[in-house]
Design a protein around this motif. Structure first.
Motif, PDB file in Angstrom:
ATOM      1  N   ILE A 126       6.827 -30.933 -68.547  1.00 28.94           N
ATOM      2  CA  ILE A 126       6.913 -29.892 -69.575  1.00 28.94           C
ATOM      3  C   ILE A 126       5.530 -29.310 -69.846  1.00 28.94           C
ATOM      4  N   SER A 127       4.519 -30.152 -69.904  1.00 27.20           N
ATOM      5  CA  SER A 127       3.155 -29.690 -70.155  1.00 27.20           C
ATOM      6  C   SER A 127       2.642 -28.809 -69.017  1.00 27.20           C
ATOM      7  N   LYS A 128       2.955 -29.178 -67.772  1.00 24.04           N
ATOM      8  CA  LYS A 128       2.517 -28.391 -66.620  1.00 24.04           C
ATOM      9  C   LYS A 128       3.101 -26.982 -66.647  1.00 24.04           C
ATOM     10  N   ASN A 129       4.243 -26.840 -67.318  1.00 28.19           N
ATOM     11  CA  ASN A 129       4.927 -25.551 -67.361  1.00 28.19           C
ATOM     12  C   ASN A 129       4.682 -24.797 -68.666  1.00 28.19           C
ATOM     13  N   LYS A 130       3.596 -25.132 -69.344  1.00 27.86           N
ATOM     14  CA  LYS A 130       3.328 -24.453 -70.619  1.00 27.86           C
ATOM     15  C   LYS A 130       3.114 -22.947 -70.428  1.00 27.86           C
ATOM     16  N   ASP A 131       2.713 -22.543 -69.224  1.00 30.58           N
ATOM     17  CA  ASP A 131       2.512 -21.119 -68.939  1.00 30.58           C
ATOM     18  C   ASP A 131       3.673 -20.509 -68.167  1.00 30.58           C
ATOM     19  N   THR A 132       4.731 -21.287 -67.978  1.00 32.73           N
ATOM     20  CA  THR A 132       5.943 -20.763 -67.340  1.00 32.73           C
ATOM     21  C   THR A 132       6.818 -20.134 -68.416  1.00 32.73           C
ATOM     22  N   LEU A 173      15.876 -17.473 -66.526  1.00 28.98           N
ATOM     23  CA  LEU A 173      14.916 -16.891 -65.583  1.00 28.98           C
ATOM     24  C   LEU A 173      13.529 -17.416 -65.901  1.00 28.98           C
ATOM     25  N   TYR A 174      12.887 -18.004 -64.907  1.00 26.21           N
ATOM     26  CA  TYR A 174      11.564 -18.593 -65.079  1.00 26.21           C
ATOM     27  C   TYR A 174      10.528 -17.732 -64.349  1.00 26.21           C
ATOM     28  N   PHE A 175       9.486 -17.353 -65.074  1.00 25.08           N
ATOM     29  CA  PHE A 175       8.450 -16.482 -64.520  1.00 25.08           C
ATOM     30  C   PHE A 175       7.085 -17.138 -64.614  1.00 25.08           C
ATOM     31  N   ARG A 176       6.278 -16.846 -63.611  1.00 25.65           N
ATOM     32  CA  ARG A 176       4.875 -17.255 -63.607  1.00 25.65           C
ATOM     33  C   ARG A 176       4.064 -16.047 -63.159  1.00 25.65           C
ATOM     34  N   LEU A 191       9.195 -13.891 -60.596  1.00 29.69           N
ATOM     35  CA  LEU A 191      10.371 -14.744 -60.746  1.00 29.69           C
ATOM     36  C   LEU A 191      10.243 -15.935 -59.798  1.00 29.69           C
ATOM     37  N   ILE A 192      10.220 -17.157 -60.360  1.00 31.02           N
ATOM     38  CA  ILE A 192      10.023 -18.346 -59.525  1.00 31.02           C
ATOM     39  C   ILE A 192      11.198 -19.321 -59.587  1.00 31.02           C
ATOM     40  N   ALA A 193      12.135 -19.108 -60.511  1.00 32.63           N
ATOM     41  CA  ALA A 193      13.305 -19.993 -60.582  1.00 32.63           C
ATOM     42  C   ALA A 193      14.419 -19.297 -61.359  1.00 32.63           C
ATOM     43  N   VAL A 194      15.653 -19.604 -60.965  1.00 36.99           N
ATOM     44  CA  VAL A 194      16.841 -19.103 -61.654  1.00 36.99           C
ATOM     45  C   VAL A 194      17.799 -20.272 -61.834  1.00 36.99           C
ATOM     46  N   LEU A 204      10.012 -27.500 -60.672  1.00 35.24           N
ATOM     47  CA  LEU A 204      10.830 -26.517 -61.375  1.00 35.24           C
ATOM     48  C   LEU A 204      12.287 -26.953 -61.555  1.00 35.24           C
ATOM     49  N   GLY A 205      12.848 -27.644 -60.566  1.00 39.45           N
ATOM     50  CA  GLY A 205      14.218 -28.125 -60.722  1.00 39.45           C
ATOM     51  C   GLY A 205      14.344 -29.083 -61.886  1.00 39.45           C
ATOM     52  N   LYS A 206      13.404 -30.013 -61.957  1.00 35.45           N
ATOM     53  CA  LYS A 206      13.400 -30.968 -63.073  1.00 35.45           C
ATOM     54  C   LYS A 206      13.105 -30.260 -64.392  1.00 35.45           C
ATOM     55  N   PHE A 207      12.156 -29.343 -64.375  1.00 34.94           N
ATOM     56  CA  PHE A 207      11.797 -28.630 -65.600  1.00 34.94           C
ATOM     57  C   PHE A 207      12.990 -27.858 -66.157  1.00 34.94           C
ATOM     58  N   SER A 208      13.800 -27.284 -65.272  1.00 32.46           N
ATOM     59  CA  SER A 208      14.960 -26.529 -65.730  1.00 32.46           C
ATOM     60  C   SER A 208      15.954 -27.432 -66.452  1.00 32.46           C
TER      61      SER A 208
END
Length: 245
Positions: free
Chosen positions: A86-92, A148-151, A155-158, A184-188
């Motif tokens: 979750i922390s790694k994706n703070k900018d996602t 929708l996940y953006f970096r 668009l990097i994940a749906v 990203l799969g786990k983060f979703s």
């Protein structure tokens, strides 16, 4: 294949299993133009899944390896490693909306499946816009969403997700393996658990779990979870039990 009635419910028998080369699958399908929240909730509790307007449940005569499972979101506690994800994706950036289709959707879908073909020998051919709409956009109702996940505006994940008052159903997720470090799969899934907690939704249905399977075994990481222990008709009671590893 035997057509059972006029509401487009049918059984496909003796089909090659998608997960085991030496198994034969029997699947029950129900094509539904409209599905109420109450109907869908009941189907989820009975092990049914949805792609577009097509709902399905396995009824394999000689195999029970595919086990319906649901995460106990209410009692879920994030582990240290999950908090790091979750922390790694703070900018996602995450946007939640009704399902749609764009060229970016199709390109990402194809990139993901080409990668999985090379890595895990998944069948692969580029998806057509019609096929994408039929599987992931059609059948959308007020409970159907896409995450929708953006970096950096890319668009990097749906993730396709149904959100009902008593449950979340994780339908499908695809993502860009160039961002493998973000998990990203786990983060979703973790994002869906957070939303379930915020909305006081007790369960997240992850579909079918196959213990120790190279593609379907990962789901047991999300503890605590429950499994469906009986095959009941939609009018019969189901038996869900907490799974102890």
């Amino acid at each position: 294949m035997h057509i059972l009635n006029e509401d487009l419910e049918f059984v496909e028998e003796n089909r090659q299993c998608s997960y085991f080369d030496d198994e034969i699958s029997d699947m029950r399908y129900r094509y539904m133009n409209h599905c109420s929240v109450e109907e869908y909730q009941n189907m989820l509790e009975h092990g049914w899944r949805r792609f577009g307007k097509m709902h399905f449940v396995p009824e394999c005569a000689n195999c029970t390896k595919c086990i319906s499972m649901r995460i106990d979101a209410k009692n879920y506690k994030f582990s240290k490693s999950e908090k790091r994800v979750i922390s790694k994706n703070k900018d996602t950036k995450l946007y939640i909306q009704t399902p749609s289709i764009t060229k970016d959707h199709l390109n990402l879908y194809d990139k993901y499946h080409k990668y999985m073909h090379d890595k895990k020998q998944w069948p692969y051919q580029p998806i057509t816009p019609d096929d994408y709409v039929r599987s992931y956009v059609q059948g959308k109702d007020k409970f159907t969403k896409e995450f929708l996940y953006f970096r950096d505006e890319k668009l990097i994940a749906v993730a396709l997700v149904d959100i009902l008052p008593k449950s979340i159903s994780a339908i499908y997720c695809f993502y860009d393996h160039d961002y493998e470090n973000l998990s990203l799969g786990k983060f979703s899934i973790l994002a869906q658990i957070k939303i379930a907690k915020e909305l006081d939704i007790p369960y997240i249905y992850l579909g079918y779990w196959i213990k120790d399977h190279f593609s379907m075994g990962y789901k047991e990481l999300y503890k605590p979870f429950e499994i469906l222990t009986n095959r009941a008709s939609l009018k019969e009671d189901t038996i869900w039990k907490k799974y102890e590893l």
